[in-house]
Design an enzyme around this catalytic site. Sequence first.
Site, PDB file in Angstrom:
ATOM      1  N   HIS A  74       0.839  -1.200   0.000  1.00 23.27           N
ATOM      2  CA  HIS A  74       0.000   0.000   0.000  1.00 23.27           C
ATOM      3  C   HIS A  74       0.871   1.246   0.000  1.00 23.27           C
ATOM      4  CE1 HIS A  74       0.522   0.693   4.429  1.00 23.27           C
ATOM      5  NE2 HIS A  74       0.520  -0.630   4.493  1.00 23.27           N
ATOM      6  N   ASP A  76      -0.599   4.241   0.876  1.00 21.71           N
ATOM      7  CA  ASP A  76      -1.147   5.178   1.863  1.00 21.71           C
ATOM      8  C   ASP A  76      -0.480   4.972   3.216  1.00 21.71           C
ATOM      9  OD1 ASP A  76      -2.472   2.639   2.029  1.00 21.71           O
ATOM     10  OD2 ASP A  76      -4.041   3.531   3.268  1.00 21.71           O
ATOM     11  N   GLU A 141      -5.314   0.875   2.465  1.00 21.68           N
ATOM     12  CA  GLU A 141      -5.049  -0.242   3.373  1.00 21.68           C
ATOM     13  C   GLU A 141      -5.186   0.213   4.815  1.00 21.68           C
ATOM     14  OE1 GLU A 141      -3.080  -3.184   5.916  1.00 21.68           O
ATOM     15  OE2 GLU A 141      -2.554  -1.066   5.715  1.00 21.68           O
TER      16      GLU A 141
END
EC number: 3.5.1.18
Length: 391
Positions: A74, A76, A141
């Site tokens: 991920h 993020d 995520e």
Amino acid sequence: MSRTLQLAEQLISRPSVTPDDAGCQQILGERLARLGFTLETIESGPADFRVTNLWAVRRPAGTAPTKTLVFAGHTDVVPTGPVEQWTSHPFTPTHRGGKLYGRGACDMKTSVAAFVVSIEEFLAATPDPRLTLALLLTSDEEGPGVDGTVIVCNALAARGETIDYCIVGEPTAVERCGDMIKNGRRGTMSGKLTVHGVQGHIAYPHLAKNPVHAVAPALAELVAINAAGGWDAGNAYFQPTSWQISNFHAGTGASNVIPGSAVIDFNFRFSTESTPESLQKRVHAVLDAHGVDCTLAWTIGGLPFLTTPGELVSAVQAAIADETGIATELSTSGGTSDARFIAKICKQVVELGPVNASIHKIDEHIDVAEIETLKNIYKRTLERLEASLIQ
């Protein structure tokens, strides 16, 4: 500065708090495109929570048998918390004492950078591999997780995409990179229990019905079951199932009012020895036995999964041993990750990443030397899986 460290710093400098990718996937996609990857961006979610997902795949030329390895991760990160409490700005990669500081340094921008550079180096040495290589990246995520990896996995399943192996770059190490990997995870299921009472004056309990008093014996029994390890005994791979109360809300805030309702939030982390249905049945049986007037809503966050020792686990263990000399520990402990979605379409999934001691914390950091170690472990794993195809 190594190419892995340079890329990691590029990613850390992007303030990609969920669901904002902040251009991370564009940086990565440009590098992957130069390696012959086909890129597919899949956006999902409402306008005020738009998630960016990237599926990048490189298939071998010819018709020889292939297997697909996916690196999943991920882009993020969680919010920084009070910026003034950081020693340096969370989105300014900073070196101090041999460590790299910044939000995402552990979770998990260095893993993503290590993925990409390991592939670059692998393809430089093996320009026409038999392996099909892919990356699955999401910017959701650390948030609700409903518009991220699960969306991509559903799309891949619908089109009949075959995935043989998956490495998820979650930070799994305890003290040194490679000392622990996750070859499975427990399931997670939450319950919201609303107990119905009748509000009234505390001096006139006969005119009211106290929901806290009503539910207390049932909760005591559930706590006793949990304390005795009574949900299940676990097994060789999983700890016994655990049940915990996370929130208990009742009352108006006044000291002279019997509450009209009580709301209790709880969560199961469960092994493969139990099912959501079996646990729900037992909880309802306890509540019914105590005559609790209630409504109970369930949310299943993910089922347990397990990758038993086989091709992927063996390749990862050998790669870690070759690079670090560590005999890695297999574990299913800890929380959930996006691996729970991938496990539905891929039978061999492991999580392998850096030390997790500072994840989600102020002054998140990673040992700089660990970044190259992780990249080399990923590359050695690629080499071993490729070698297994041509034997």
